[in-house]
Design a protein around this motif. Structure first.
Motif, PDB file in Angstrom:
ATOM      1  N   ASP A 106       0.855  -1.178   0.000  1.00 54.80           N
ATOM      2  CA  ASP A 106       0.000   0.000   0.000  1.00 54.80           C
ATOM      3  C   ASP A 106       0.896   1.234   0.000  1.00 54.80           C
ATOM      4  O   ASP A 106       1.593   1.500   0.984  1.00 54.80           O
ATOM      5  CB  ASP A 106      -0.878  -0.027   1.258  1.00 54.80           C
ATOM      6  CG  ASP A 106      -1.945   1.059   1.224  1.00 54.80           C
ATOM      7  OD1 ASP A 106      -1.625   2.194   0.816  1.00 54.80           O
ATOM      8  OD2 ASP A 106      -3.080   0.769   1.636  1.00 54.80           O
ATOM      9  N   ASN A 114      -1.544  -4.375   0.471  1.00 54.52           N
ATOM     10  CA  ASN A 114      -2.296  -3.248  -0.045  1.00 54.52           C
ATOM     11  C   ASN A 114      -3.783  -3.445   0.274  1.00 54.52           C
ATOM     12  O   ASN A 114      -4.246  -4.581   0.402  1.00 54.52           O
ATOM     13  CB  ASN A 114      -2.095  -3.156  -1.558  1.00 54.52           C
ATOM     14  CG  ASN A 114      -2.457  -1.789  -2.132  1.00 54.52           C
ATOM     15  OD1 ASN A 114      -2.857  -0.882  -1.403  1.00 54.52           O
ATOM     16  ND2 ASN A 114      -2.317  -1.645  -3.441  1.00 54.52           N
ATOM     17  N   ARG A 115      -4.526  -2.349   0.401  1.00 56.70           N
ATOM     18  CA  ARG A 115      -5.960  -2.478   0.636  1.00 56.70           C
ATOM     19  C   ARG A 115      -6.653  -3.100  -0.570  1.00 56.70           C
ATOM     20  O   ARG A 115      -6.248  -2.868  -1.711  1.00 56.70           O
ATOM     21  CB  ARG A 115      -6.549  -1.104   0.979  1.00 56.70           C
ATOM     22  CG  ARG A 115      -6.199  -0.656   2.395  1.00 56.70           C
ATOM     23  CD  ARG A 115      -6.490   0.809   2.611  1.00 56.70           C
ATOM     24  NE  ARG A 115      -5.465   1.638   1.971  1.00 56.70           N
ATOM     25  CZ  ARG A 115      -5.479   2.980   1.984  1.00 56.70           C
ATOM     26  NH1 ARG A 115      -6.459   3.618   2.599  1.00 56.70           N
ATOM     27  NH2 ARG A 115      -4.518   3.657   1.387  1.00 56.70           N
ATOM     28  N   ARG A 116      -7.713  -3.844  -0.309  1.00 57.20           N
ATOM     29  CA  ARG A 116      -8.305  -4.651  -1.380  1.00 57.20           C
ATOM     30  C   ARG A 116      -8.883  -3.814  -2.514  1.00 57.20           C
ATOM     31  O   ARG A 116      -8.867  -4.246  -3.664  1.00 57.20           O
ATOM     32  CB  ARG A 116      -9.346  -5.630  -0.812  1.00 57.20           C
ATOM     33  CG  ARG A 116     -10.509  -4.988  -0.107  1.00 57.20           C
ATOM     34  CD  ARG A 116     -11.323  -6.025   0.630  1.00 57.20           C
ATOM     35  NE  ARG A 116     -12.079  -6.873  -0.277  1.00 57.20           N
ATOM     36  CZ  ARG A 116     -12.473  -8.108   0.007  1.00 57.20           C
ATOM     37  NH1 ARG A 116     -12.153  -8.662   1.156  1.00 57.20           N
ATOM     38  NH2 ARG A 116     -13.184  -8.797  -0.848  1.00 57.20           N
TER      39      ARG A 116
END
Ligand SMILES: [Zn+2]
Length: 248
Positions: A106, A114-116
């Motif tokens: 991220d 990382n955020r989805r």
């Protein structure tokens, strides 16, 4: 600092060493299989030591993967609409948070994974990323997994300053992805400067993306990375990651 992400070597396991119960548990835990599965066969339950204990009761298939287990990729018949700088993504395929041979980063929170909602692309893009991660691991055994950054938002569209980053003028229709160069200090995080980049490994990644059919690979102008003219292109603000675009 390794963050525990060293690629693991295959552990030899014979079927004879597995009890029927362990096999059933492994099958149940593996969950649904759709398309190419980016699972880690090494994460299967360990074979029972002899003497074999009573066969365990197979657990229900988990809804979410348990810690240490990788989500399968649920490939969809994705479509990229428009162009990377003004487009949308239909039926996007989500890159898992991590796989056996890759991790995600991220760039805003500076952490893995990382955020989805930052990890959606076309199925072809996700396939290429995973294929290159595998080839990288084969060519560079013992190195950290490939570190993948932003792809597109779930339905594409603007991924600019409002989403935390300056420089994503593209990444709008699922055809673009950022991949961070490996670091000389072997930390699994994004380099901050060109001096932190392992240029030999960075060139390896560039070569693998070119060989895999990338349309463009934008690279840092201060890294002296090479490739076919018009495909590998030096570009400002790419001294810590490469930007790969696949054909639409
Ligand atoms: Zn990019």
């Amino acid at each position: 600092m390794t963050h525990g992400f060293h690629p693991r070597r295959p552990r030899r396991t014979t079927l004879a060493a597995l009890t029927a119960g362990a096999l059933a548990a492994a099958a149940a835990a593996a969950g649904p299989v759709t398309g190419l599965v980016d699972e880690d066969p090494l994460e299967s339950p360990k074979p029972a030591l002899s003497p074999a204990p009573p066969a365990p009761v197979a657990p229900a298939a988990p809804v979410e993967p348990s810690p240490g287990r990788y989500s399968p990729v649920r490939y969809r018949d994705s479509r990229a609409l428009g162009v990377p700088s003004a487009g949308l993504l239909v039926r996007g395929t989500r890159l898992p948070a991590r796989g056996a041979l890759f991790a995600t980063w991220d760039p805003i929170l500076r952490r893995t994974p990382n955020r989805r909602w930052r990890r959606h692309g076309t199925d072809d893009l996700v396939r290429m990323l995973i294929a290159v991660a595998r080839r990288y691991a084969v060519r560079e055994p013992g190195e950290l997994p490939m570190l993948i950054g932003d792809l597109s938002r779930p339905r594409g569209g603007d991924f600019g300053v409002a989403y935390g980053i300056v420089g994503h003028s593209t990444h709008q229709n699922g055809l673009d992805a950022d991949v961070y160069y490996p670091r000389t200090d072997r930390r699994l995080s994004a380099p901050r400067t060109a001096a932190q980049v392992d240029r030999r490994l960075a060139q390896r990644l560039v070569d693998l993306f070119v060989a895999a059919g990338a349309e463009k690979v934008l690279v840092g102008p201060n890294l002296d990375l090479r490739g076919p003219p018009g495909v590998v292109v030096p570009y400002p603000n790419h001294d810590n990651h490469l930007h790969v675009r696949i054909p639409g």
